[in-house]
Write an enzyme that holds these catalytic residues in place. Structure first.
Site, PDB file in Angstrom:
ATOM      1  N   CYS A 159       0.862  -1.165   0.000  1.00 38.82           N
ATOM      2  CA  CYS A 159       0.000   0.000   0.000  1.00 38.82           C
ATOM      3  C   CYS A 159       0.902   1.218   0.000  1.00 38.82           C
ATOM      4  O   CYS A 159       2.105   1.105   0.185  1.00 38.82           O
ATOM      5  CB  CYS A 159      -0.864  -0.009   1.243  1.00 38.82           C
ATOM      6  SG  CYS A 159      -1.707  -1.592   1.466  1.00 38.82           S
ATOM      7  N   ARG A 168       0.879   1.792  -5.994  1.00 39.03           N
ATOM      8  CA  ARG A 168       1.079   0.749  -4.988  1.00 39.03           C
ATOM      9  C   ARG A 168      -0.233   0.066  -4.593  1.00 39.03           C
ATOM     10  O   ARG A 168      -0.216  -0.881  -3.795  1.00 39.03           O
ATOM     11  CB  ARG A 168       1.732   1.345  -3.735  1.00 39.03           C
ATOM     12  CG  ARG A 168       3.073   1.982  -4.004  1.00 39.03           C
ATOM     13  CD  ARG A 168       3.615   2.648  -2.776  1.00 39.03           C
ATOM     14  NE  ARG A 168       4.044   1.671  -1.799  1.00 39.03           N
ATOM     15  CZ  ARG A 168       5.272   1.167  -1.724  1.00 39.03           C
ATOM     16  NH1 ARG A 168       6.192   1.563  -2.568  1.00 39.03           N
ATOM     17  NH2 ARG A 168       5.573   0.280  -0.819  1.00 39.03           N
ATOM     18  N   TRP A 218      -3.899  -1.771  -1.309  1.00 37.95           N
ATOM     19  CA  TRP A 218      -4.026  -2.982  -2.136  1.00 37.95           C
ATOM     20  C   TRP A 218      -4.383  -4.082  -1.162  1.00 37.95           C
ATOM     21  O   TRP A 218      -3.592  -4.458  -0.302  1.00 37.95           O
ATOM     22  CB  TRP A 218      -2.713  -3.279  -2.854  1.00 37.95           C
ATOM     23  CG  TRP A 218      -2.830  -4.416  -3.814  1.00 37.95           C
ATOM     24  CD1 TRP A 218      -3.334  -4.385  -5.085  1.00 37.95           C
ATOM     25  CD2 TRP A 218      -2.434  -5.776  -3.584  1.00 37.95           C
ATOM     26  NE1 TRP A 218      -3.271  -5.629  -5.648  1.00 37.95           N
ATOM     27  CE2 TRP A 218      -2.730  -6.508  -4.746  1.00 37.95           C
ATOM     28  CE3 TRP A 218      -1.861  -6.453  -2.502  1.00 37.95           C
ATOM     29  CZ2 TRP A 218      -2.486  -7.867  -4.878  1.00 37.95           C
ATOM     30  CZ3 TRP A 218      -1.611  -7.817  -2.621  1.00 37.95           C
ATOM     31  CH2 TRP A 218      -1.915  -8.510  -3.805  1.00 37.95           C
ATOM     32  N   ASN A 220       1.381  -0.621   5.927  1.00 36.52           N
ATOM     33  CA  ASN A 220       1.732  -1.344   4.713  1.00 36.52           C
ATOM     34  C   ASN A 220       2.513  -2.566   5.146  1.00 36.52           C
ATOM     35  O   ASN A 220       3.463  -2.441   5.917  1.00 36.52           O
ATOM     36  CB  ASN A 220       2.593  -0.439   3.815  1.00 36.52           C
ATOM     37  CG  ASN A 220       3.140  -1.164   2.597  1.00 36.52           C
ATOM     38  OD1 ASN A 220       2.531  -2.102   2.109  1.00 36.52           O
ATOM     39  ND2 ASN A 220       4.289  -0.713   2.117  1.00 36.52           N
ATOM     40  N   GLY A 221       2.115  -3.749   4.687  1.00 31.06           N
ATOM     41  CA  GLY A 221       2.817  -4.968   5.072  1.00 31.06           C
ATOM     42  C   GLY A 221       1.802  -6.015   5.488  1.00 31.06           C
ATOM     43  O   GLY A 221       0.598  -5.871   5.233  1.00 31.06           O
ATOM     44  N   GLU A 272       6.060 -13.026 -22.044  1.00 23.77           N
ATOM     45  CA  GLU A 272       5.863 -11.618 -21.695  1.00 23.77           C
ATOM     46  C   GLU A 272       4.649 -11.049 -22.445  1.00 23.77           C
ATOM     47  O   GLU A 272       3.857 -10.296 -21.877  1.00 23.77           O
ATOM     48  CB  GLU A 272       7.151 -10.832 -22.000  1.00 23.77           C
ATOM     49  CG  GLU A 272       7.104  -9.351 -21.760  1.00 23.77           C
ATOM     50  CD  GLU A 272       6.749  -8.940 -20.335  1.00 23.77           C
ATOM     51  OE1 GLU A 272       6.647  -9.782 -19.442  1.00 23.77           O
ATOM     52  OE2 GLU A 272       6.526  -7.731 -20.131  1.00 23.77           O
ATOM     53  N   LYS A 316       1.359  -9.469 -20.627  1.00 25.51           N
ATOM     54  CA  LYS A 316       0.890  -8.099 -20.898  1.00 25.51           C
ATOM     55  C   LYS A 316      -0.600  -8.126 -21.216  1.00 25.51           C
ATOM     56  O   LYS A 316      -1.373  -7.328 -20.706  1.00 25.51           O
ATOM     57  CB  LYS A 316       1.631  -7.457 -22.090  1.00 25.51           C
ATOM     58  CG  LYS A 316       3.059  -7.058 -21.856  1.00 25.51           C
ATOM     59  CD  LYS A 316       3.245  -5.892 -20.930  1.00 25.51           C
ATOM     60  CE  LYS A 316       3.342  -6.291 -19.508  1.00 25.51           C
ATOM     61  NZ  LYS A 316       4.588  -6.642 -18.926  1.00 25.51           N
ATOM     62  N   GLU A 318      -2.823  -9.072 -18.073  1.00 23.52           N
ATOM     63  CA  GLU A 318      -2.916  -8.150 -16.942  1.00 23.52           C
ATOM     64  C   GLU A 318      -3.687  -6.876 -17.254  1.00 23.52           C
ATOM     65  O   GLU A 318      -4.323  -6.324 -16.380  1.00 23.52           O
ATOM     66  CB  GLU A 318      -1.557  -7.869 -16.295  1.00 23.52           C
ATOM     67  CG  GLU A 318      -0.598  -7.053 -17.078  1.00 23.52           C
ATOM     68  CD  GLU A 318       0.743  -6.886 -16.344  1.00 23.52           C
ATOM     69  OE1 GLU A 318       0.776  -6.888 -15.118  1.00 23.52           O
ATOM     70  OE2 GLU A 318       1.762  -6.741 -17.041  1.00 23.52           O
ATOM     71  N   HIS A 364       2.120 -30.658 -27.240  1.00 23.26           N
ATOM     72  CA  HIS A 364       2.065 -31.514 -26.049  1.00 23.26           C
ATOM     73  C   HIS A 364       0.890 -31.150 -25.147  1.00 23.26           C
ATOM     74  O   HIS A 364       0.870 -31.509 -23.977  1.00 23.26           O
ATOM     75  CB  HIS A 364       3.386 -31.418 -25.277  1.00 23.26           C
ATOM     76  CG  HIS A 364       4.558 -31.890 -26.088  1.00 23.26           C
ATOM     77  ND1 HIS A 364       4.743 -33.206 -26.413  1.00 23.26           N
ATOM     78  CD2 HIS A 364       5.555 -31.201 -26.688  1.00 23.26           C
ATOM     79  CE1 HIS A 364       5.831 -33.324 -27.158  1.00 23.26           C
ATOM     80  NE2 HIS A 364       6.336 -32.108 -27.342  1.00 23.26           N
ATOM     81  N   LYS A 395       1.486  -1.688  -8.837  1.00 22.93           N
ATOM     82  CA  LYS A 395       2.773  -1.619  -9.527  1.00 22.93           C
ATOM     83  C   LYS A 395       3.857  -2.364  -8.759  1.00 22.93           C
ATOM     84  O   LYS A 395       4.710  -3.007  -9.345  1.00 22.93           O
ATOM     85  CB  LYS A 395       3.154  -0.140  -9.700  1.00 22.93           C
ATOM     86  CG  LYS A 395       4.476   0.087 -10.412  1.00 22.93           C
ATOM     87  CD  LYS A 395       4.380  -0.286 -11.858  1.00 22.93           C
ATOM     88  CE  LYS A 395       5.685  -0.129 -12.588  1.00 22.93           C
ATOM     89  NZ  LYS A 395       5.735  -0.977 -13.792  1.00 22.93           N
TER      90      LYS A 395
END
Ligand code: M6R
Length: 619
Positions: A2, A27, A74, A100-101, A492, A496, A499, A515, A614
C-alpha cells in the site's frame, strides 16, 4: 503493498497528502483514506476505489489541520470495502494509523485483544496494530518522564515487539495533535526534511517539489516528527543520528507529456531508455562493457562459475532472456528461479556462484527476501534494478541500475527491454573475461549500438497493431508462441495481454504446443507466433501450419518481406530482423502495443488494471 504518506508542519496537510497518495497510487488503489488531527480532534475519511473518490469526498469539507496521514490500499486481508480501508483506529480512538505490510500473527493477537475488551471493526490484520499501540499507551502512561514523546514511542515499541511480519506504519495520537510516529520493518518509508515541516512517504516520489532532503528509514527504525523537529530511533538501541541525503526528485513528478496513458508513453520511451542503459557502459577499446557498481575484483569476476537470476513477473521473463544471453556470450551456466520459490528452496549454492535479483521497483517483497536470504548465507548477491536507492538496491552487495526513468504504468514495458539490454551487456562483460573474442565483442557492441534505432523502427508498427487489435479484441483466449530467445518474449506478450485486458493468454515454447495447448486451438483462439528468420524459423513455420490446419487464426510477428509468413498468417506485423540475441527487445514491442490497444478497445483501465499494483511489497 500500500502507499503511505504523512505530514507535520504549519500548512494544511491535506493538499500534500492527496497529491502524495496520487503519486503512490501505483502501490494499490482498492481504497484510500486520510486522517487529520485538529482542534476538533481526529477526523477520518475513507472511500472505496480509486483516489478520485476520496478527493471528491474531502473537497466537500476541506480541513486546514496541519498534521495528518494517508493511505492507498491494495487489499491483502479483508475485501476492499470502507470498513477495511485505512486509517484504522485503536482503543477508544486514542490512536489512528495506516499500515503497509502483513502481520502474520494477527489471528492470535486479535483473539488476545478481543478478550481484553478491544472492539474490532475490520477484517484487516492492520487493526490489531492500532489496538496494540492503544494497549501500549496504557502501560507507558504509567511511567512519567521528561521527554513528552517518550510514552508514545515506548507504546509503539512495545506493540512492535509483539508483531510478526512486515510493516511500514504512520501513527497519530488523539492527545498529541503535533506528533506523528513512523516505523519500518520490511516495508519502505522515507522521511522528507523541510523547513518547519516534515513529510513521510512509502517512497520519495511524493516529496518531489516539497524537499530534496531525505532520510531513508532502515528496518527496525522509528521516527518521531513534530513541527519543531524529527528524531530517529533504533527499536532496541535507542536514538541514532539520521543520515540526511540530498536527492534529485524533480524528475519524479509524473507527466503524460501528451500521451493518453503512462503505458503508451513508456512503450514509446524504450529507444531512449535503452540508450540510457548503455550510456558510458560500452568500451570499444577492449570490446567489452563497463559496470561501476558490481563491486567484484578481477579475480572474483574470472572465478564465477554459475549465475542465478531471480525475480518475479516481467522481471523473471527478462531473467529468462538473460539465461540465453549469458550462456551464449559467456558460456557460464545460468539458472533462473522465481524469487518466491528461491527464498524457500535453499538450493546448494557454490562459492563462485553469483546471484542477481532482477527487479524494476527494487521493492518486490519476494525478490527482496530471496536477495537477503542468499546474502545471509554468504553468497555474493547483486541487483539489476531501476529505482535508485530502493530496498533491493540497498540490500545487495552491488549492482547495475537500468536508468530507464520512472515506470508508472502497472504493466512493465521499458523495464523489460532495459533489463534485457543490461543482461546482454552483462553477457558481453563476462564473455570477454572468458572465450568471447575481441571481434565477437566488437560485433556485440555494434549490434547494441543499433538497438535504439531498431526499437524505434519496431514502434512504427503501431497502426498495424491497432487494426489487429480491432479484429481480435473480442477473443477470450490467446496463445503466444516462440522459440529460443523468443520463448520468454511469448511469455511476456501473454502476461501483458492478461494483466491489462483480462483476456486469458498463455505463452509457450512453440514446439510445446503439440504436447497439450494445441487442444485450445479453434477458430476463436488467436495464436500469436514470433517468427523472425533464424535457426528455428522452419520449425516455427511448421507449428504455424499445425495451427492453421485446425482453423486457428494466426497473428505473426515476422521480419520484413516474408512471403512464406504472409501466405500462412491471417495478420502479419513486421519488425526489424536483428541479431537473435537482441530479437526479444524488438519483438516484444508489437506485443506490448497489442495488449495496450486490445485493453483500450475493451474499455479497461490500462495504467491501473484491476486487482493489481505496480509494486508487490507483500509476500
Ligand atoms: O518491480 P519488479 O520488477 O520486481 O516487479 C515484478 C513484478 O511484480 C512485475 O514485473 C509485474 O509482473 C508487472 N505487473 C508485469 O507487467
Amino acid at each position: 503493498m500500500c502507499g503511505i504518506v504523512g505530514y507535520v508542519g504549519r500548512e494544511a496537510a491535506i493538499p500534500f497528502l492527496l497529491e502524495g497518495l496520487r503519486r503512490l497510487e501505483y502501490r494499490g488503489y482498492d481504497s484510500a483514506g486520510i486522517a487529520t488531527c485538529g482542534p476538533e480532534g481526529l477526523t477520518i475519511d475513507r472511500t472505496v476505489g480509486k483516489l478520485v473518490n476520496l478527493a471528491a469526498k474531502l473537497g466537500e469539507s476541506p480541513s486546514d489541520a496541519t498534521i495528518g496521514l494517508g493511505h492507498t490500499r491494495w487489499a491483502t486481508h479483508g475485501a476492499p470495502v470502507v470498513a477495511n480501508a485505512h486509517p484504522h483506529v485503536g482503543g477508544d480512538g486514542e490512536v489512528v494509523l495506516v499500515h503497509n505490510g502483513v502481520i502474520e500473527n494477527h489471528v492470535q493477537l486479535k483473539q488476545e485483544l478481543a478478550a481484553a475488551g478491544y472492539d474490532f471493526r475490520s477484517a484487516t490484520d492492520s487493526e490489531v496494530v492500532a489496538h496494540l499501540i492503544a494497549e501500549g499507551l496504557k502501560r507507558a502512561s504509567e511511567a512519567e518522564g521528561a521527554d513528552a514523546n517518550a510514552p508514545y514511542l515506548d507504546a509503539v515499541r512495545w506493540a512492535l515487539s509483539r508483531l510478526r511480519g512486515t510493516y511500514g506504519l504512520a501513527i497519530l495520537f488523539r492527545d498529541r495533535p503535533d506528533l506523528l510516529i513512523a516505523a519500518r520493518f520490511g516495508s519502505p518509508l522515507v522521511v522528507g526534511v523541510g523547513k518547519g515541516e516534515y513529510f513521510l512517504a512509502s517512497d520519495a516520489s511524493p516529496l518531489a517539489g516539497r524537499t530534496d532532503r531525505i532520510v531513508y528509514l532502515a528496518d527496525h527504525q522509528l521516527a518521531t516528527l513534530t513541527p519543531s523537529g524529527f528524531t530517529v530511533h533504533h527499536r532496541e538501541q535507542g536514538r541514532i543520528s539520521p543520515q540526511i541525503e540530498r536527492v534529485k526528485l524533480d524528475e519524479l513528478i509524473p507527466s503524460l507529456e501528451g500521451f493518453d496513458h503512462y503505458m503508451l508513453k513508456e512503450i514509446h520511451e524504450q529507444p531512449e531508455a535503452i540508450r540510457n542503459a548503455m550510456r558510458g557502459r560500452l568500451d570499444d577499446q577492449d570490446a567489452t562493457a563497463i559496470f561501476g557498481g558490481l563491486n567484484l575484483t578481477p579475480q572474483q569476476l574470472r572465478s564465477v562459475d554459475r549465475i542465478i537470476l531471480t525475480g518475479c513477473g516481467t522481471s523473471w521473463h527478462a531473467a529468462l532472456v538473460g539465461e540465453y544471453l549469458i550462456e551464449e556470450l559467456a558460456r557460464i551456466p545460468v539458472e533462473v528461479e522465481y524469487a518466491s520459490e528461491l527464498r524457500y528452496r535453499n538450493p546448494p549454492i557454490g562459492h563462485n556462484t553469483l546471484v542477481f535479483g532482477i527487479t524494476q521497483s527494487g521493492e518486490t517483497a519476494d525478490t527482496l527476501a530471496a536477495v537477503c536470504e542468499t546474502k545471509r548465507k554468504g553468497h555474493r548477491t547483486l541487483a539489476i534494478c531501476n529505482v535508485v536507492g530502493s530496498s533491493i538496491a540497498q540490500a545487495a552487495d552491488g549492482g547495475i541500475y537500468l536508468h530507464a526513468g520512472q515506470e508508472i504504468g502497472v504493466a512493465s514495458t521499458k523495464a523489460f527491454t532495459s533489463h534485457c539490454c543490461v543482461l546482454a551487456m552483462l553477457g558481453l562483460y563476462f564473455g570477454r573475461t572468458r572465450d568471447l573474442s575481441f571481434e565477437a565483442g566488437q560485433q556485440t557492441i555494434e549490434a547494441l549500438r543499433s538497438l535504439p534505432m531498431w526499437v524505434q523502427q519496431a514502434l512504427q508498427c503501431e497502426s498495424r497493431v491497432r487494426a489487429v487489435a480491432q479484429r481480435f479484441a473480442d477473443a477470450t483466449n490467446f496463445l503466444y508462441l516462440g522459440r529460443r530467445y523468443n520463448f520468454p518474449t511469448a511469455l511476456e506478450g501473454a502476461l501483458k495481454l492478461k494483466e491489462i485486458s483480462y483476456i486469458h493468454a498463455e505463452g509457450y515454447p512453440a514446439a510445446e504446443m503439440k504436447h497439450g495447448p494445441i487442444a485450445l486451438v479453434d477458430r476463436h483462439t488467436p495464436s500469436v507466433f514470433l517468427v523472425p528468420r533464424g535457426i528455428t524459423y522452419d520449425k516455427v513455420m511448421a507449428n504455424m501450419e499445425e495451427v492453421k490446419a485446425r482453423g486457428g487464426p494466426i497473428i505473426a510477428i515476422a521480419g520484413h518481406d516474408d512471403p512464406q509468413v504472409e501466405a500462412l498468417a491471417d495478420e502479419v506485423i513486421q519488425v526489424p530482423e536483428v541479431p537473435e540475441f537482441l530479437q526479444p527487445i524488438v519483438s516484444v514491442v508489437p506485443l506490448q502495443l497489442l495488449a495496450y490497444h486490445v485493453a483500450l478497445i475493451r474499455g479497461c483501465d490500462v495504467d491501473r488494471p484491476r486487482n493489481l499494483a505496480k509494486s508487490v511489497t507483500v509476500e
